[in-house]
Design a protein around this motif. Structure first.
Motif, PDB file in Angstrom:
ATOM      1  N   ARG A  62     -33.990  37.724 -34.034  1.00 12.94           N
ATOM      2  CA  ARG A  62     -34.636  36.852 -33.052  1.00 12.94           C
ATOM      3  C   ARG A  62     -33.857  35.553 -32.865  1.00 12.94           C
ATOM      4  O   ARG A  62     -33.688  35.070 -31.741  1.00 12.94           O
ATOM      5  N   ILE A  63     -33.338  34.998 -33.961  1.00 11.75           N
ATOM      6  CA  ILE A  63     -32.550  33.770 -33.876  1.00 11.75           C
ATOM      7  C   ILE A  63     -31.260  34.015 -33.092  1.00 11.75           C
ATOM      8  O   ILE A  63     -30.851  33.215 -32.247  1.00 11.75           O
ATOM      9  N   LEU A  64     -30.607  35.149 -33.383  1.00 14.26           N
ATOM     10  CA  LEU A  64     -29.391  35.504 -32.641  1.00 14.26           C
ATOM     11  C   LEU A  64     -29.686  35.630 -31.150  1.00 14.26           C
ATOM     12  O   LEU A  64     -28.924  35.128 -30.306  1.00 14.26           O
ATOM     13  N   ASN A  65     -30.777  36.324 -30.825  1.00 19.66           N
ATOM     14  CA  ASN A  65     -31.143  36.503 -29.417  1.00 19.66           C
ATOM     15  C   ASN A  65     -31.347  35.165 -28.718  1.00 19.66           C
ATOM     16  O   ASN A  65     -30.982  34.992 -27.551  1.00 19.66           O
ATOM     17  N   SER A  66     -31.964  34.206 -29.417  1.00 16.98           N
ATOM     18  CA  SER A  66     -32.222  32.898 -28.815  1.00 16.98           C
ATOM     19  C   SER A  66     -30.929  32.163 -28.484  1.00 16.98           C
ATOM     20  O   SER A  66     -30.911  31.253 -27.653  1.00 16.98           O
ATOM     21  N   CYS A  67     -29.828  32.568 -29.145  1.00 14.98           N
ATOM     22  CA  CYS A  67     -28.512  31.987 -28.865  1.00 14.98           C
ATOM     23  C   CYS A  67     -27.717  32.848 -27.888  1.00 14.98           C
ATOM     24  O   CYS A  67     -26.517  32.613 -27.689  1.00 14.98           O
ATOM     25  N   ILE A 111     -34.645  28.798 -42.418  1.00 16.38           N
ATOM     26  CA  ILE A 111     -33.649  29.825 -42.123  1.00 16.38           C
ATOM     27  C   ILE A 111     -33.155  29.744 -40.679  1.00 16.38           C
ATOM     28  O   ILE A 111     -31.981  29.975 -40.407  1.00 16.38           O
ATOM     29  N   ASP A 112     -34.038  29.361 -39.756  1.00 13.51           N
ATOM     30  CA  ASP A 112     -33.636  29.258 -38.346  1.00 13.51           C
ATOM     31  C   ASP A 112     -32.473  28.287 -38.188  1.00 13.51           C
ATOM     32  O   ASP A 112     -31.472  28.585 -37.508  1.00 13.51           O
ATOM     33  N   VAL A 113     -32.600  27.112 -38.789  1.00 13.30           N
ATOM     34  CA  VAL A 113     -31.572  26.085 -38.674  1.00 13.30           C
ATOM     35  C   VAL A 113     -30.259  26.561 -39.270  1.00 13.30           C
ATOM     36  O   VAL A 113     -29.176  26.392 -38.677  1.00 13.30           O
ATOM     37  N   ALA A 114     -30.341  27.208 -40.445  1.00 12.45           N
ATOM     38  CA  ALA A 114     -29.128  27.658 -41.129  1.00 12.45           C
ATOM     39  C   ALA A 114     -28.400  28.733 -40.323  1.00 12.45           C
ATOM     40  O   ALA A 114     -27.170  28.699 -40.184  1.00 12.45           O
ATOM     41  N   VAL A 115     -29.154  29.706 -39.822  1.00 11.82           N
ATOM     42  CA  VAL A 115     -28.524  30.790 -39.056  1.00 11.82           C
ATOM     43  C   VAL A 115     -27.877  30.245 -37.781  1.00 11.82           C
ATOM     44  O   VAL A 115     -26.753  30.620 -37.428  1.00 11.82           O
ATOM     45  N   LYS A 116     -28.562  29.351 -37.081  1.00  7.91           N
ATOM     46  CA  LYS A 116     -27.995  28.771 -35.857  1.00  7.91           C
ATOM     47  C   LYS A 116     -26.726  27.988 -36.157  1.00  7.91           C
ATOM     48  O   LYS A 116     -25.755  28.055 -35.410  1.00  7.91           O
ATOM     49  N   GLY A 118     -24.627  28.613 -38.510  1.00 10.02           N
ATOM     50  CA  GLY A 118     -23.571  29.583 -38.753  1.00 10.02           C
ATOM     51  C   GLY A 118     -23.103  30.262 -37.479  1.00 10.02           C
ATOM     52  O   GLY A 118     -21.886  30.412 -37.252  1.00 10.02           O
ATOM     53  N   VAL A 119     -24.040  30.651 -36.627  1.00  8.01           N
ATOM     54  CA  VAL A 119     -23.691  31.380 -35.398  1.00  8.01           C
ATOM     55  C   VAL A 119     -22.799  30.542 -34.496  1.00  8.01           C
ATOM     56  O   VAL A 119     -21.881  31.056 -33.846  1.00  8.01           O
ATOM     57  N   ARG A 120     -23.025  29.229 -34.470  1.00  6.53           N
ATOM     58  CA  ARG A 120     -22.251  28.353 -33.583  1.00  6.53           C
ATOM     59  C   ARG A 120     -20.781  28.283 -33.985  1.00  6.53           C
ATOM     60  O   ARG A 120     -19.945  27.802 -33.206  1.00  6.53           O
ATOM     61  N   ASN A 121     -20.462  28.746 -35.185  1.00  9.84           N
ATOM     62  CA  ASN A 121     -19.057  28.793 -35.597  1.00  9.84           C
ATOM     63  C   ASN A 121     -18.329  30.005 -35.019  1.00  9.84           C
ATOM     64  O   ASN A 121     -17.099  30.104 -35.132  1.00  9.84           O
ATOM     65  N   PHE A 122     -19.082  30.923 -34.425  1.00 11.40           N
ATOM     66  CA  PHE A 122     -18.483  32.146 -33.876  1.00 11.40           C
ATOM     67  C   PHE A 122     -18.729  32.313 -32.380  1.00 11.40           C
ATOM     68  O   PHE A 122     -17.933  32.929 -31.678  1.00 11.40           O
ATOM     69  N   PHE A 123     -19.839  31.803 -31.902  1.00 11.72           N
ATOM     70  CA  PHE A 123     -20.205  31.986 -30.501  1.00 11.72           C
ATOM     71  C   PHE A 123     -20.693  30.673 -29.902  1.00 11.72           C
ATOM     72  O   PHE A 123     -21.278  29.841 -30.603  1.00 11.72           O
TER      73      PHE A 123
END
Length: 258
Positions: A62-67, A111-116, A118-123
């Motif tokens: 869900r967090i990935l989808n929001s990004c 967890i939402d903050v941490a995953v976001k 991390g994701v911003r380092n790739f996308f």
């Protein structure tokens, strides 16, 4: 790019993003549909490889989808989650590049903050399309209808009707969709021009005997009753009938009986 793939009965138009089907129909998209297609062509599709407690799996998707990052693509994206002392540590990897928060694990609630992070380092986060497509499939057509976003670009559904025109002994008639028993044979009415025969065929049968609304079948010396029970007979019966209603007992009238 819209790909036109010829079919036997109709043209098929497909649009893909990183191998993920985002539009399919037997006609090209309308102007409004094309705008939605373009939005789906801008999001990221990855092959998510998750390793960690199952309870976080849906939340991370869900967090990935929001990004604007969706599972189902070809590029592997690894996420490993470690859990302990009410905190989680995360490791991510894509194309030889990795990221982690090992020096600053976060509370489970963050967890939402941490995953976001991390994701911003790739996308780069992309806007999530507000609309997607509901695709109706049938034997003669594929049509797409715009619906509110429901988690993926496409949702497939078989196109069904309440009544179908079928051919019963080569005569056209309308029958309601669903299960029908025709001469004790169960069929499902679910498509146009379905061919149905009322003539019963029993493979390798020497003789067939009506028993109430069903049939007993003689193959060689074995007589098989409607309930599956088998009886060995010495000679071919003249007829078979149930002599006690709703019981398992049958009378076999043999040819030498008087």
């Amino acid at each position: 790019m819209i790909l036109h793939i010829p079919s036997i009965s109709f043209g098929l138009y497909k649009v893909e993003n990183d191998g993920v089907l985002i539009y399919i129909s037997d006609s090209s998209p309308t102007a409004d549909q094309q705008k939605i297609v373009e939005q789906w062509k801008n999001v990221h599709f990855i092959d998510l490889r998750y390793d960690g407690p199952e309870k976080y799996m849906y939340q991370i998707e869900r967090i990935l989808n929001s990004c604007g990052v969706f599972n189902g693509g070809k590029e592997p994206f690894f996420i490993k989650v470690y859990e302990g002392f009410g905190h989680i540590a995360i490791w991510m990897w894509k194309d030889g590049k990795s990221w982690d928060n090992f020096l600053s694990p976060v509370a489970e609630t963050d967890i939402d903050v941490a995953v976001k992070d991390g994701v911003r380092n790739f996308f780069s986060c992309k806007p999530v399309p507000e609309k997607s497509f509901l695709v109706y499939l049938s034997e003669s057509s594929i049509t797409s209808q715009v619906i509110d976003f429901n988690g993926s670009p496409l949702t497939f559904k078989r196109e069904e009707k309440e009544f179908y025109e079928v051919l019963v002994d080569d005569e056209a008639t309308s029958m309601k969709t669903g299960f029908h028993k025709i001469n004790s044979h169960l069929v499902y009415i679910g498509k146009e021009k379905q061919k149905i025969s009322t003539v019963l065929f029993f493979e390798n049968a020497n003789m067939v005997y009506p028993v109430e609304n069903e049939f007993a079948v003689l193959r060689g010396s074995i007589l098989t009753f409607p309930d599956g029970k088998k009886v060995t007979v010495e000679t071919e019966p003249v007829y078979v009938y149930r002599f006690c209603f709703n019981s398992d007992f049958f009378t076999i009238r043999k040819s030498q009986d008087t």
